[in-house]
Design an enzyme around this catalytic site. Structure first.
Site, PDB file in Angstrom:
ATOM      1  N   PHE A 161      22.234  68.066  28.831  1.00  0.00           N
ATOM      2  CA  PHE A 161      21.826  67.003  27.917  1.00  0.00           C
ATOM      3  C   PHE A 161      22.864  66.867  26.817  1.00  0.00           C
ATOM      4  O   PHE A 161      23.615  67.800  26.523  1.00  0.00           O
ATOM      5  CB  PHE A 161      20.449  67.311  27.313  1.00  0.00           C
ATOM      6  CG  PHE A 161      19.409  66.278  27.645  1.00  0.00           C
ATOM      7  CD1 PHE A 161      18.885  66.179  28.914  1.00  0.00           C
ATOM      8  CD2 PHE A 161      18.961  65.389  26.681  1.00  0.00           C
ATOM      9  CE1 PHE A 161      17.925  65.232  29.218  1.00  0.00           C
ATOM     10  CE2 PHE A 161      18.008  64.431  26.974  1.00  0.00           C
ATOM     11  CZ  PHE A 161      17.489  64.349  28.257  1.00  0.00           C
ATOM     12  N   GLN A 201      17.624  57.804  14.428  1.00  0.00           N
ATOM     13  CA  GLN A 201      18.430  57.897  15.639  1.00  0.00           C
ATOM     14  C   GLN A 201      18.259  56.653  16.507  1.00  0.00           C
ATOM     15  O   GLN A 201      17.143  56.233  16.798  1.00  0.00           O
ATOM     16  CB  GLN A 201      18.011  59.114  16.463  1.00  0.00           C
ATOM     17  CG  GLN A 201      18.828  59.287  17.730  1.00  0.00           C
ATOM     18  CD  GLN A 201      18.587  60.642  18.352  1.00  0.00           C
ATOM     19  OE1 GLN A 201      17.695  60.791  19.180  1.00  0.00           O
ATOM     20  NE2 GLN A 201      19.351  61.635  17.944  1.00  0.00           N
ATOM     21  N   HIS A 250      18.842  55.554  20.146  1.00  0.00           N
ATOM     22  CA  HIS A 250      19.107  56.112  21.473  1.00  0.00           C
ATOM     23  C   HIS A 250      20.127  55.226  22.170  1.00  0.00           C
ATOM     24  O   HIS A 250      20.007  54.004  22.149  1.00  0.00           O
ATOM     25  CB  HIS A 250      17.814  56.166  22.290  1.00  0.00           C
ATOM     26  CG  HIS A 250      17.908  57.073  23.484  1.00  0.00           C
ATOM     27  ND1 HIS A 250      18.669  56.760  24.584  1.00  0.00           N
ATOM     28  CD2 HIS A 250      17.354  58.290  23.739  1.00  0.00           C
ATOM     29  CE1 HIS A 250      18.565  57.741  25.470  1.00  0.00           C
ATOM     30  NE2 HIS A 250      17.775  58.677  24.976  1.00  0.00           N
ATOM     31  N   LEU A 261      13.008  52.810  27.012  1.00  0.00           N
ATOM     32  CA  LEU A 261      13.884  53.975  27.054  1.00  0.00           C
ATOM     33  C   LEU A 261      14.376  54.292  28.464  1.00  0.00           C
ATOM     34  O   LEU A 261      13.604  54.323  29.420  1.00  0.00           O
ATOM     35  CB  LEU A 261      13.131  55.188  26.497  1.00  0.00           C
ATOM     36  CG  LEU A 261      13.868  56.530  26.531  1.00  0.00           C
ATOM     37  CD1 LEU A 261      15.086  56.494  25.618  1.00  0.00           C
ATOM     38  CD2 LEU A 261      12.924  57.655  26.128  1.00  0.00           C
ATOM     39  N   GLU A 321      18.209  60.201  28.491  1.00  0.00           N
ATOM     40  CA  GLU A 321      19.522  60.835  28.512  1.00  0.00           C
ATOM     41  C   GLU A 321      19.681  61.701  29.756  1.00  0.00           C
ATOM     42  O   GLU A 321      20.796  62.022  30.165  1.00  0.00           O
ATOM     43  CB  GLU A 321      19.656  61.697  27.255  1.00  0.00           C
ATOM     44  CG  GLU A 321      21.049  62.091  26.889  1.00  0.00           C
ATOM     45  CD  GLU A 321      21.077  62.614  25.465  1.00  0.00           C
ATOM     46  OE1 GLU A 321      21.394  63.799  25.293  1.00  0.00           O
ATOM     47  OE2 GLU A 321      20.772  61.843  24.535  1.00  0.00           O
ATOM     48  N   ARG A 349      23.872  61.823  20.510  1.00  0.00           N
ATOM     49  CA  ARG A 349      23.396  60.440  20.625  1.00  0.00           C
ATOM     50  C   ARG A 349      24.036  59.488  19.621  1.00  0.00           C
ATOM     51  O   ARG A 349      24.320  58.339  19.950  1.00  0.00           O
ATOM     52  CB  ARG A 349      21.865  60.414  20.475  1.00  0.00           C
ATOM     53  CG  ARG A 349      21.180  61.002  21.691  1.00  0.00           C
ATOM     54  CD  ARG A 349      19.687  61.060  21.526  1.00  0.00           C
ATOM     55  NE  ARG A 349      19.069  61.526  22.763  1.00  0.00           N
ATOM     56  CZ  ARG A 349      17.766  61.744  22.898  1.00  0.00           C
ATOM     57  NH1 ARG A 349      16.961  61.557  21.872  1.00  0.00           N
ATOM     58  NH2 ARG A 349      17.280  62.158  24.049  1.00  0.00           N
ATOM     59  N   HIS A 371      15.056  54.886  18.086  1.00  0.00           N
ATOM     60  CA  HIS A 371      14.337  55.834  18.931  1.00  0.00           C
ATOM     61  C   HIS A 371      13.572  56.907  18.158  1.00  0.00           C
ATOM     62  O   HIS A 371      12.444  57.231  18.508  1.00  0.00           O
ATOM     63  CB  HIS A 371      15.351  56.506  19.860  1.00  0.00           C
ATOM     64  CG  HIS A 371      14.760  57.487  20.824  1.00  0.00           C
ATOM     65  ND1 HIS A 371      13.792  57.136  21.747  1.00  0.00           N
ATOM     66  CD2 HIS A 371      15.002  58.806  21.027  1.00  0.00           C
ATOM     67  CE1 HIS A 371      13.474  58.201  22.481  1.00  0.00           C
ATOM     68  NE2 HIS A 371      14.179  59.222  22.053  1.00  0.00           N
ATOM     69  N   ARG A 392      19.363  64.190  15.676  1.00  0.00           N
ATOM     70  CA  ARG A 392      18.662  65.109  16.589  1.00  0.00           C
ATOM     71  C   ARG A 392      19.335  65.164  17.947  1.00  0.00           C
ATOM     72  O   ARG A 392      19.732  64.141  18.495  1.00  0.00           O
ATOM     73  CB  ARG A 392      17.208  64.659  16.769  1.00  0.00           C
ATOM     74  CG  ARG A 392      16.451  65.504  17.796  1.00  0.00           C
ATOM     75  CD  ARG A 392      15.015  65.076  17.924  1.00  0.00           C
ATOM     76  NE  ARG A 392      14.820  63.784  18.529  1.00  0.00           N
ATOM     77  CZ  ARG A 392      14.902  63.515  19.843  1.00  0.00           C
ATOM     78  NH1 ARG A 392      15.246  64.473  20.700  1.00  0.00           N
ATOM     79  NH2 ARG A 392      14.666  62.299  20.297  1.00  0.00           N
TER      80      ARG A 392
END
Length: 597
Positions: free
Chosen positions: A119, A240, A242, A252, A255, A286, A353, A398
């Site tokens: 990730f 954030q 995304h 969404l 990731e 991100r 996000h 994050r």
């Protein structure tokens, strides 16, 4: 309006991952616990989490919690508190294995261990190469987690109040929290939930933006309630975006798609992330990927007739891999993008996000405020966990899959702290003030009597458009200043919104008006805090804070290595120091450095 009173040992607002994990801790300890939730627990927004939960199990590649801590501090752009980050990364393996024992159906490796995928921003050996750290149940990890936790709560006899909306926090003259007022949607009944401990686990507020991966229920209710009750909000400038929301829809795309080998391409078919993050490429953090995508689009290298998106390509993956590891993404791409990702790339754009800031807490889940010279004084009877809380483990940005870990670790930690305070006698049922429900009743009375006001939809739309334009992926000094003025104007308009339906039973218009009150608090906190922070850090990138030798990536540690505290009363700002010292003396702190991938 008559107000019924119910009494419990503890009341939890929110039934997502954090709320359910906290509730389980309390119910299994024998505490009389109520969980208030706007939707059925398994419909909470945790259900939308796709990619996985981070833990350094080392099932697929070598890993340890020190590397995870380094990645999290670096991902936070050093705004994260290192004691809380150490606590989270040390606890990760324990809470994931615990969840597995609750019945969580994780995917498996060939030897039967929990399957882990790479990730963004997660690495081996302090940033040297990608690591497989995300424990996944295909691309429906949050869905599986919610069901496992809900079933365990049913077993523990947790009492749920489904389709109830919490309205306001109840505090006494000393600032202690005594519970909440709440509205039953079915009947319109207002009730006081009087308790010894109140835990907020209400999730994020992504609906302040026009383009968002968040569900319509994500209206920042806990954050708004805390702000109205005089609790400051921490680091609300950090949102954030995304990298991969479906272009035009915002839905969404996990990731995990890039973790399985997906590649981002521009209008020329170029794998452009090699230019922005030569080491981790598409698996950089991100904020880095979102800015790279936005730059490609802004400089004319986007895709489509208007060159306003880029492509996420998994056509080189085996169809059986896509259908085994990414079945939900295949379905989303077909339904919302109109493409079969086995045969053609998915059009994607950065989309709001996650809320990095929130109600200030420590790693024990206690809500903390400045008092008598101590910036982190616990508020008696008040706890928070999950996205509505700011521990702060995410800082300015994050890392993917740290959100589900946050829910598990701090949901459990808040529950443990309440049980400890309960059994030690530190919590008591303090007497309610005579005006405990007055604020909520006044808000409802205004909606009942308001005439010639604007519609909730129109005011909400103006708020979302303003936030999207003035506080997006990139931030500009003049736009931020203009945005502050506009949001303050929208906040004034929100005070006189009108609803045509005055009925009591299932009045969704009333619920949306009450939710707008919370969203407005969040929007004000976000843009006022963002305008004041004169640097670039993590997800907050300003045009007037460029990358220089003195200020790497535009980050000014000398002046801005501190947490923002925003107070609703007068949009007042205060600040407190970031904790750069880990929890244990034998843990080495992650020293400040330029953030590159």
């Amino acid at each position: 309006m008559s107000v019924v009173k119910r009494t419990f040992d503890a009341v939890i607002v929110g039934a997502g991952g954090a709320g359910l994990r906290a509730a389980l801790q309390l119910s299994e300890a024998g505490m009389k616990t109520a969980v208030l939730t706007k939707v059925f627990p398994t419909r909470s927004h945790t259900v939308a989490a796709q990619g996985g939960v981070a833990a350094s199990l080392g099932n697929s590649t070598e890993d340890n919690w020190h590397w995870h801590m380094y990645d999290t501090v670096k991902g936070s752009d050093w705004l994260g508190d290192q004691d809380a980050i150490e606590f989270m990364c040390r606890k990760a393996n324990e809470v994931v294995v615990e969840l597995e024992h609750y019945g969580m159906p994780f995917d498996r490796t060939d030897n039967g261990k929990i399957y882990q995928r790479p990730f963004g921003g997660h690495s081996q050996n302090y940033g040297q190469s990608p690591v497989s750290r995300s424990c996944a149940a295909a691309d429906r990890t949050g869905h599986a987690m919610l069901h496992a936790l809900y079933q365990r709560n049913v077993r523990a006899n947790t009492q749920f109040f489904v389709e109830w909306m919490a309205l306001d926090l109840i505090r006494d003259g000393d600032g202690n929290v005594l519970g909440v007022t709440a509205l039953e949607m079915e009947t319109g009944e207002v009730c006081i939930f009087h308790c010894k401990a109140t835990i907020f686990a209400t999730g994020g507020a992504g609906r302040i933006y026009h383009s968002s991966t968040n569900a319509f229920i994500n209206t920042g209710d806990g954050v708004g309630m805390a702000a109205r009750a005089g609790i400051p909000l921490e680091d609300m400038e950090f949102w954030q975006f995304h990298p991969t929301g479906v272009a035009g829809a915002g839905v969404l795309i996990t990731e995990g798609v890039r973790g399985e080998g997906g590649i981002l391409r521009n209008g020329s078919g170029e794998r452009f992330m090699e230019r922005y993050a030569p080491n981790l490429k598409d698996l950089a953090s991100r904020d880095v990927v979102s800015r790279a995508m936005t730059t490609e689009i802004n400089e004319g290298r986007g895709c489509g007739p208007d060159k306003d998106y880029v492509l996420l390509d998994i056509t080189h993956l085996a169809p059986e891999t896509i259908m085994k590891r990414l079945p939900g993404i295949h379905e989303i791409a077909m339904q919302f993008a109109g493409v079969d990702p086995i045969k053609e790339p998915i059009p994607v754009v950065p989309t709001c996000h996650y809320q990095m800031g929130g109600i200030p807490t420590n790693y024990k889940g206690q809500v903390v405020v400045p008092k008598d010279g101590n910036p982190n004084t616990p508020v008696v009877g008040f706890y928070a966990a999950g996205e509505c809380a700011c521990a702060s483990v995410h800082g300015a940005n994050r890392l993917g899959t740290n959100s589900l870990l946050d829910l598990l670790v701090f949901g459990k930690s808040a529950g443990e702290t309440v049980v400890e305070d309960f059994t030690s006698g530190n919590l008591s049922l303090r007497p309610l003030p005579a005006d405990a429900a007055d604020v909520s009743l006044a808000r409802l009375a205004r909606l009942e009597s308001q005439t010639n006001g604007e519609s909730v939809f129109d005011v909400g739309l103006e708020m979302r458009r303003t936030m999207q334009k003035h506080a997006g992926v990139f931030r500009f000094d003049a736009l931020l200043k203009e945005g502050v003025a506009r949001i303050k104007d929208v906040a004034e308009r929100a005070k006189t919104t009108e609803i045509k339906d005055k009925s009591k039973v299932w009045n969704t218009a009333r619920i949306e008006a009450l939710e707008l009150d919370n969203l407005i608090e969040v929007a004000r906190a976000t843009i006022v805090s963002a305008e004041a922070r004169k640097e670039s850090r993590g997800a907050h990138v300003r045009d007037d804070a460029p990358d220089t030798a003195e200020f790497p990536n535009g980050r000014n540690d000398g002046e801005w290595l501190k947490h923002t505290l925003w107070y609703s009363d007068g949009d007042r700002l205060d600040y407190k120091p970031v904790n750069l010292k880990p929890m244990n003396d034998d843990t080495k702190p992650i020293v400040l450095a330029k953030r590159t991938y």
